[in-house]
Motif scaffolding. Structure first.
Motif, mmCIF file in Angstrom:
data_model
loop_
_atom_site.group_PDB
_atom_site.id
_atom_site.type_symbol
_atom_site.label_atom_id
_atom_site.label_comp_id
_atom_site.label_asym_id
_atom_site.label_seq_id
_atom_site.Cartn_x
_atom_site.Cartn_y
_atom_site.Cartn_z
ATOM 1 N N THR A 98 8.888 29.719 59.884
ATOM 2 C CA THR A 98 10.203 29.417 59.070
ATOM 3 C C THR A 98 9.746 28.921 57.085
ATOM 4 O O THR A 98 10.652 29.448 56.296
ATOM 5 C CB THR A 98 9.771 27.415 59.164
ATOM 6 O OG1 THR A 98 9.684 27.151 60.533
ATOM 7 C CG2 THR A 98 10.916 26.561 58.187
ATOM 8 N N LEU A 133 6.714 25.340 69.923
ATOM 9 C CA LEU A 133 7.603 25.643 69.049
ATOM 10 C C LEU A 133 8.834 25.143 69.959
ATOM 11 O O LEU A 133 9.832 24.002 69.195
ATOM 12 C CB LEU A 133 8.628 26.407 67.882
ATOM 13 C CG LEU A 133 7.791 27.014 67.039
ATOM 14 C CD1 LEU A 133 8.134 28.042 66.135
ATOM 15 C CD2 LEU A 133 6.786 26.342 66.343
ATOM 16 N N GLU A 134 8.692 25.794 71.193
ATOM 17 C CA GLU A 134 10.040 24.971 72.030
ATOM 18 C C GLU A 134 10.010 23.594 72.496
ATOM 19 O O GLU A 134 10.882 23.192 73.060
ATOM 20 C CB GLU A 134 9.246 26.719 73.065
ATOM 21 C CG GLU A 134 10.403 26.255 74.337
ATOM 22 C CD GLU A 134 10.656 27.598 75.139
ATOM 23 O OE1 GLU A 134 9.910 27.476 76.168
ATOM 24 O OE2 GLU A 134 10.784 28.058 75.222
ATOM 25 N N ARG A 135 8.515 23.488 72.437
ATOM 26 C CA ARG A 135 8.412 22.145 72.496
ATOM 27 C C ARG A 135 8.480 21.020 71.407
ATOM 28 O O ARG A 135 8.828 20.321 71.748
ATOM 29 C CB ARG A 135 6.363 22.080 73.629
ATOM 30 C CG ARG A 135 6.299 22.543 74.190
ATOM 31 C CD ARG A 135 7.366 21.759 75.491
ATOM 32 N NE ARG A 135 6.424 20.763 75.753
ATOM 33 C CZ ARG A 135 5.466 19.854 76.749
ATOM 34 N NH1 ARG A 135 4.195 21.494 76.936
ATOM 35 N NH2 ARG A 135 4.637 19.414 76.703
ATOM 36 N N THR A 136 8.233 21.339 70.192
ATOM 37 C CA THR A 136 7.965 20.164 69.575
ATOM 38 C C THR A 136 9.407 20.349 68.336
ATOM 39 O O THR A 136 9.550 19.950 67.859
ATOM 40 C CB THR A 136 6.709 20.300 68.473
ATOM 41 O OG1 THR A 136 6.429 21.738 68.297
ATOM 42 C CG2 THR A 136 5.885 20.163 69.764
ATOM 43 N N GLY A 137 9.886 22.183 68.152
ATOM 44 C CA GLY A 137 10.905 22.144 67.041
ATOM 45 C C GLY A 137 10.468 22.029 65.594
ATOM 46 O O GLY A 137 11.298 22.166 64.734
ATOM 47 N N VAL A 138 8.832 21.885 65.372
ATOM 48 C CA VAL A 138 9.308 21.884 63.932
ATOM 49 C C VAL A 138 7.801 22.929 63.234
ATOM 50 O O VAL A 138 8.405 24.094 63.681
ATOM 51 C CB VAL A 138 7.037 21.414 64.262
ATOM 52 C CG1 VAL A 138 7.003 20.007 64.931
ATOM 53 C CG2 VAL A 138 6.010 21.702 65.146
ATOM 54 N N LYS A 188 3.643 20.425 61.243
ATOM 55 C CA LYS A 188 4.519 21.575 61.101
ATOM 56 C C LYS A 188 2.543 22.730 61.542
ATOM 57 O O LYS A 188 1.751 22.033 62.326
ATOM 58 C CB LYS A 188 4.596 22.145 59.624
ATOM 59 C CG LYS A 188 2.733 21.554 58.726
ATOM 60 C CD LYS A 188 3.413 22.312 57.008
ATOM 61 C CE LYS A 188 4.545 21.093 56.820
ATOM 62 N NZ LYS A 188 4.587 21.423 55.686
#
Length: 213
Positions: free
Chosen positions: A108, A69-74, A51
């Motif tokens: 989130t 976030l774009e790279r990992t989606g966490v 995260k």
């Protein structure tokens, strides 16, 4: 828990990686920019990013969140929702400070004082410490006696309060009522510059010494 400081952006902001030694799950705190450098540090330690945590909405602390976030989606947790206006205004901050193409993001989970954040077997306490910004939060790992305080407190100084919705008296109360009660032995990582302890700052910080006994 272990940690590594990764200075990012022209402001030399202390992006910090906390990780659980057992699971190798990690949290990145305040990815202000230089996302490739942050991802490289994670890879070097063979960590899995669980995260992203954000102390407050200023661009040197949160400007790299959308790209990460774009790279990992966490998931992203923090700051307090009082800093929404800073995050929504990230493109304007980008133009003001010359950071190219920085995008806003939606956490989130907005955080409040008393919340907990977890990754692997690590649990951090969340303290709401307004003053530098109204939604600033601090992350504290009690077993390690370690805090990431963002721009609330520095070695020998305190956070600026001349930005929109900053307030000097509120900042001093945050330090007095939220940080110093954690104990003089607590080491802290500030948003910029070298680490210190709450005890050192209580005694020697010219903005604070003699103020709280």
């Amino acid at each position: 828990m272990r940690y590594q400081i990764v200075p990012v952006t022209p402001f030399e902001q202390n992006c910090t990686i906390f990780w659980c030694e057992k699971t190798r799950q990690a949290a990145v705190i305040d990815p202000g920019g230089d996302v490739e450098r942050i991802l490289g540090a994670l890879e070097d330690e063979k960590l899995t990013l669980a995260k992203v945590l954000v102390t407050h909405g200023h661009i040197d602390h949160a400007g790299g969140v959308a790209a990460l976030l774009e790279r990992t989606g966490v998931p992203v947790e923090g700051p307090h929702e009082e800093d929404r206006f800073w995050i929504d205004g990230m493109p304007q901050q980008s133009k003001m400070f010359g950071f190219p193409n920085v995008r806003s993001f939606e956490p989130t989970r907005w955080l409040r004082g008393g919340d907990k954040v977890q990754f692997g077997e690590v649990e951090l306490d969340v303290l709401h410490c307004p003053g530098h910004t109204p939604g600033h939060v601090v992350f504290f790992h009690a077993p390690s006696r370690l805090a990431q305080v963002g721009d609330v407190l520095f070695q020998g100084s305190i956070g600026r309060t001349d930005f929109p919705r900053g307030d000097y008296d509120t900042l001093i109360r945050s330090i007095k009522d939220q940080l110093f009660p954690l104990g003089d032995d607590v080491d802290f990582i500030p948003g910029h510059g070298p680490m210190s302890t709450f005890g050192e700052e209580r005694q020697y910080n010219p903005f604070l010494s003699g103020r709280f006994g």
